[in-house]
Write an enzyme that holds these catalytic residues in place. Sequence first.
Site: not given
Length: 282
Positions: A66, A117, A121, A211
């Site tokens: 991610d 994603h 964020h 990540h």
Amino acid sequence: MTTVPRSARPTGRDLVVRRREIDAPVPQRLDGRAATLARWAGPALPWVLPVFRTLTDERLVALTYDDGPHPEHTPAVLDRLAAHGARATFFVLADRALRHPDLVRRIVADGHELAVHGIDHRRLTDVPAPVAARRVLRARRTVEDVGGVRVRHFRPPYGAHTPALVGLLRARRLETVIWTAEGRDWENRTEPDIAAHVRAGIFPGSVVLLHDDRADPELSDPGDLPRFDRGHATALVLEDLAAGGYRSETLQELRRRSVTVRSHAVEAGRRTPRATTPRPAG
């Protein structure tokens, strides 16, 4: 009640796992040995639940990354994956994909799966589901334009989602994905510690959360960014997988060969962290 569009109903049935079984230690098998662990459901319930894992007897997992791409960390991760002949799924942020298009194209060229994603964020459960869905679909279009491939999977930031959001995205052929195992690599840990967390959580069909950067806006001080070598952490994870007879495939490949297991858990495989525990970047 959420209506499943006739044109988009799944052709098969998915295995649905209840939250309390996920919060308990995850069994390596979800089959007839324990009827209380899982149940088969028709299309209505799985329609609004995210992908949690797959059901397989093969020693296969899906490594997923991610928050990238990142100009330093992503190439290091890609190099280690290539050295081990492993494939993974990268859930990229659209704003970062625009800044680093060559890395997005390398992900595709190296044989990995490109997934989305979000635009950035930001937590999507802070807005109504239709607004969140529009943001995600806009991000998918951007990532597809940059990467030149179809995007089929989405992971919400922090894993936070609602049934309404999952259903709206599935109607547009975009599957929401959470996870079953994690390296806890949103914190500043050592590479062996990250590998140990993954090793402790994997089983056949696991979806592993890692990540290639940390992008969550809750990070107030850049000095708090993890400082470990993400490429080296990936190498240790891959060595552990090989030692256990496992290999990593893309999420799309793993789902194609096995039954998809779904759950309504926001953070798969573990309880909601206490306020004093750093939140996962997701």
